[in-house]
Write a protein that holds these residues in place. Structure first.
Motif, PDB file in Angstrom:
ATOM      1  N   LEU A  40       6.827 -34.469 -28.895  1.00 11.41           N
ATOM      2  CA  LEU A  40       6.123 -35.677 -29.300  1.00 11.41           C
ATOM      3  C   LEU A  40       4.976 -35.274 -30.218  1.00 11.41           C
ATOM      4  N   LEU A  41       4.953 -35.850 -31.401  1.00 11.76           N
ATOM      5  CA  LEU A  41       3.960 -35.489 -32.396  1.00 11.76           C
ATOM      6  C   LEU A  41       3.340 -36.742 -32.993  1.00 11.76           C
ATOM      7  N   VAL A  42       2.251 -36.528 -33.720  1.00  9.43           N
ATOM      8  CA  VAL A  42       1.594 -37.607 -34.450  1.00  9.43           C
ATOM      9  C   VAL A  42       1.418 -37.168 -35.894  1.00  9.43           C
ATOM     10  N   ALA A  71      -6.422 -47.110 -32.279  1.00  9.12           N
ATOM     11  CA  ALA A  71      -6.693 -47.772 -30.999  1.00  9.12           C
ATOM     12  C   ALA A  71      -5.671 -47.382 -29.943  1.00  9.12           C
ATOM     13  N   VAL A  72      -4.428 -47.142 -30.359  1.00  9.08           N
ATOM     14  CA  VAL A  72      -3.380 -46.730 -29.422  1.00  9.08           C
ATOM     15  C   VAL A  72      -3.548 -45.260 -29.040  1.00  9.08           C
ATOM     16  N   LEU A  73      -3.848 -44.431 -30.030  1.00  8.32           N
ATOM     17  CA  LEU A  73      -3.924 -42.988 -29.804  1.00  8.32           C
ATOM     18  C   LEU A  73      -5.252 -42.539 -29.216  1.00  8.32           C
ATOM     19  N   ARG A  84      -0.168 -33.038 -39.091  1.00 10.18           N
ATOM     20  CA  ARG A  84       0.859 -33.336 -38.085  1.00 10.18           C
ATOM     21  C   ARG A  84       0.486 -32.531 -36.856  1.00 10.18           C
ATOM     22  N   VAL A  85       0.262 -33.203 -35.723  1.00  8.65           N
ATOM     23  CA  VAL A  85      -0.213 -32.515 -34.529  1.00  8.65           C
ATOM     24  C   VAL A  85       0.643 -32.897 -33.329  1.00  8.65           C
ATOM     25  N   GLU A  86       0.633 -32.041 -32.319  1.00 10.66           N
ATOM     26  CA  GLU A  86       1.287 -32.349 -31.051  1.00 10.66           C
ATOM     27  C   GLU A  86       0.508 -33.462 -30.339  1.00 10.66           C
ATOM     28  N   LEU A  87       1.243 -34.385 -29.707  1.00 10.63           N
ATOM     29  CA  LEU A  87       0.582 -35.444 -28.963  1.00 10.63           C
ATOM     30  C   LEU A  87      -0.275 -34.860 -27.836  1.00 10.63           C
ATOM     31  N   SER A  88       0.136 -33.705 -27.308  1.00  5.61           N
ATOM     32  CA  SER A  88      -0.635 -33.052 -26.238  1.00  5.61           C
ATOM     33  C   SER A  88      -1.994 -32.550 -26.724  1.00  5.61           C
ATOM     34  N   TRP A  91      -3.724 -36.207 -25.986  1.00  2.00           N
ATOM     35  CA  TRP A  91      -3.634 -36.778 -24.642  1.00  2.00           C
ATOM     36  C   TRP A  91      -3.476 -35.663 -23.617  1.00  2.00           C
ATOM     37  N   PRO A  92      -3.774 -35.936 -22.341  1.00  2.00           N
ATOM     38  CA  PRO A  92      -3.613 -34.911 -21.295  1.00  2.00           C
ATOM     39  C   PRO A  92      -2.188 -34.359 -21.271  1.00  2.00           C
ATOM     40  N   ALA A  93      -2.086 -33.045 -21.096  1.00  2.00           N
ATOM     41  CA  ALA A  93      -0.782 -32.379 -21.155  1.00  2.00           C
ATOM     42  C   ALA A  93       0.198 -32.932 -20.125  1.00  2.00           C
ATOM     43  N   GLY A  94      -0.291 -33.246 -18.926  1.00  2.00           N
ATOM     44  CA  GLY A  94       0.589 -33.776 -17.888  1.00  2.00           C
ATOM     45  C   GLY A  94       1.169 -35.126 -18.271  1.00  2.00           C
ATOM     46  N   ASP A  95       0.339 -35.971 -18.867  1.00  2.00           N
ATOM     47  CA  ASP A  95       0.827 -37.281 -19.321  1.00  2.00           C
ATOM     48  C   ASP A  95       1.893 -37.115 -20.391  1.00  2.00           C
TER      49      ASP A  95
END
Length: 222
Positions: A40-42, A71-73, A84-88, A91-95
């Motif tokens: 999952l990336l942004v 607002a979502v991120l 381009r970055v990892e969603l982790s 956001w918290p890695a566990g989520d």
């Protein structure tokens, strides 16, 4: 092959692409939530054309309407400018692990990605929508600021948080997209330049080369 559809998230687009060879993503004022090979990336907002590597399987994305992704991120757009970055990373890695498993196990990864965004969506700021509409209609930044009742500094600060850059850059990006849509519809380039808000055709060509990283003819297949 690329295909897209309107999302249930207002103004957003869900897309799927299996690229063959390198591609180029042009600045459009948007940000994307991406799924690719278990990741999952942004994709942050672009100020110049971004060259994508060819091959490597299918990409799935949700392209947010301009100004709505932060607002979502939960992060300002300028923190992801031209990245381009990892969603982790956001956001918290566990989520993110749970969300990754959810998308990986879905029959339709695109729909799963859309659901994730819908669960975190908040009502869009109407002033940002009005700003995009004003600039996309060819209004000057000063006229847009007056219409919104904002001072220059406040408008610039809010624009950087929402779009990643100031309103002048946003206006340039939207103008280029208008011009490309006209040119691809068969409008002669001299007329395209005038209708999109450029001084003349050379001005259009210079702006496209600077923002897209390719000459206008290269983008249009000429």
């Amino acid at each position: 092959m690329y295909r897209e559809r309107a999302s249930r998230l207002p103004g957003a687009v869900v897309w799927v692409n299996t690229p063959v060879g390198d591609g180029r993503v042009l600045p459009d004022g948007c940000m994307d939530l991406l799924w690719h090979e278990g990741r999952l990336l942004v994709a942050g907002p672009d100020t110049r054309g971004y060259v994508t590597g060819g091959g490597g399987g299918q990409w799935v994305g949700l392209r947010f309407c301009p100004g709505t992704a932060p607002a979502v991120l939960g992060v300002p757009a300028y923190s992801l400018l031209d990245q381009r970055v990892e969603l982790s990373d956001l956001w918290p890695a566990g989520d993110v692990r749970r969300l990754r498993d959810r998308v990986a196990g879905a029959a339709d990864p695109a729909a799963a990605l859309e659901e994730i965004a819908l669960e975190r969506a908040v009502p869009p700021d109407p002033s940002l929508r009005r700003l995009v509409e004003a600039l996309d209609a060819g209004r000057s930044v000063a006229a847009a600021a007056d219409k919104l009742g904002l001072g220059a500094r406040q408008l610039h600060r809010r624009s950087r948080a929402a779009f990643g850059y100031g309103p002048k850059t946003l206006a340039r990006v939207l103008r280029m997209q208008r011009a490309l849509a006209l040119a691809r519809a068969g409008v002669p380039l001299a007329e395209t330049a005038v209708r999109a808000g450029y001084a003349d055709q050379p001005h259009l060509s210079r702006e496209v080369r600077e923002l897209a990283g390719l000459p206008l003819g290269g983008l249009l297949g000429g």
